[in-house]
Design a protein around this motif. Structure first.
Motif, short mmCIF file in Angstrom:
data_model
loop_
_atom_site.label_atom_id
_atom_site.label_comp_id
_atom_site.label_asym_id
_atom_site.label_seq_id
_atom_site.Cartn_x
_atom_site.Cartn_y
_atom_site.Cartn_z
N ASN A 93 0.82 -1.21 0.00
CA ASN A 93 0.00 0.00 0.00
C ASN A 93 0.86 1.26 0.00
O ASN A 93 0.59 2.22 -0.74
CB ASN A 93 -0.93 -0.01 1.21
N ASP A 138 1.11 4.04 -3.06
CA ASP A 138 0.86 5.46 -2.80
C ASP A 138 1.99 6.33 -3.34
O ASP A 138 1.76 7.42 -3.88
CB ASP A 138 0.70 5.70 -1.30
N ARG A 153 -2.51 3.92 -6.42
CA ARG A 153 -3.30 3.36 -5.32
C ARG A 153 -4.74 3.06 -5.73
O ARG A 153 -5.35 2.13 -5.21
CB ARG A 153 -3.29 4.34 -4.13
#
Length: 292
Positions: free
Chosen positions: A195, A199, A204
């Motif tokens: 994650n 990002d 994302r």
């Protein structure tokens, strides 16, 4: 006397019909070369320009790459196709039709349980005439012209679907929403690590990862399955609707090779050594070609 007259008339008609045919001696005429023939000879003798690949800067998934940036050579027959919005519409409708279950069902008046007795006499009550309790006009009765289970899938030619895949990939490339990685794999099965990396890349939300391997790598599958807006698939499961639906599509080298094998026309053969080139070398080569 009549016979002599007939003979004279027959002889005169034969003399009239026996006219000499005008004969013309065949002569060889040398035709001058026209402008159209000259143009056709020029077009035949002209050598066609070689097909040049389309280059796309390779993305880095694991971290910042050291050294010069690399570019990926793509087949223009697959990734540089003329845009056909009608073909995309046909492919999307064909896929969505195949997803419909078609299990909606209602009962007609013949299928509703109950007595078939007439509710009241036809005449004499002063009210409207009615039949049995299964009438579609009454509450609890059958449904007139209601849905029945059926197959909603439609037929679409295989070549149209292949063209739709080329058009969809070309649109993603021109919109700068197509990425290529060396391999779609992650070093950990933890969702938090993937994650944070997505990002940082800006991938994302709305990113589809497509791999050319037989199945998605286990760590990548485990790390991404709980992330909303991220999905991983193989080339065998990829359809035109997926490319149109997802905001960004990321392929690996194996997926590029598989797509070019199935969708390419064979006009340009890109070997494994020519697939990945240095981005600086490619840009300098284009500048040399433009100057010449």
């Amino acid at each position: 006397m009549l016979s002599a007259l007939r003979k004279s008339v027959a002889g005169s008609s034969q003399a009239i019909c026996r006219r000499r045919m005008a004969t013309v001696a065949p002569t060889l005429v040398q035709s001058k070369p026209t402008i159209q023939s000259k143009v056709s000879k020029l077009t035949i003798s002209k050598v066609a320009d070689p097909i040049k690949p389309v280059y796309l800067t390779m993305s880095s998934f694991t971290g910042k790459s050291k050294g010069a940036k690399k570019a990926v050579a793509l087949d223009p027959t697959v990734f540089d196709h003329p845009i056909r919005r009608d073909i995309l519409h046909l492919c999307v409708v064909h896929h969505l039709d195949s997803l419909r279950q078609g299990t909606a069902s209602t009962k007609t008046r013949a299928e509703v349980a109950g007595s078939r007795r007439k509710i009241r006499p036809q005449k004499g009550s002063g009210r409207a005439r009615l039949g049995d309790r299964q009438s579609p006009m009454l509450r609890g009765g059958g449904v007139a012209f209601g849905p029945k289970p059926r197959d909603f899938s439609t037929k679409l030619n295989r070549k149209v679907i292949q063209m739709g895949m080329r058009v969809a990939l070309t649109m993603k490339l021109r919109e700068q929403r197509l990425g290529v990685l060396q391999r779609i794999n992650w070093w950990s099965h933890k969702t938090a690590t993937l994650n944070s990396r997505l990002d940082g890349l800006g991938w994302r939300t709305g990113t589809l990862f497509v791999t050319g391997e037989s199945e998605v790598p286990a760590r990548m599958r485990l790390a991404s399955r709980n992330l909303r807006g991220i999905e991983c698939r193989t080339v065998a499961d990829l359809v035109v609707y997926d490319i149109v639906k997802w905001r960004r599509v990321v392929l690996d080298i194996a997926a590029v090779n598989a797509l070019e094998r199935s969708l390419g026309k064979g006009w340009l053969q890109i070997s494994d050594s020519e697939r990945v080139v240095s981005d600086i070398t490619h840009s300098s080569a284009e500048e040399v070609e433009a100057s010449t």
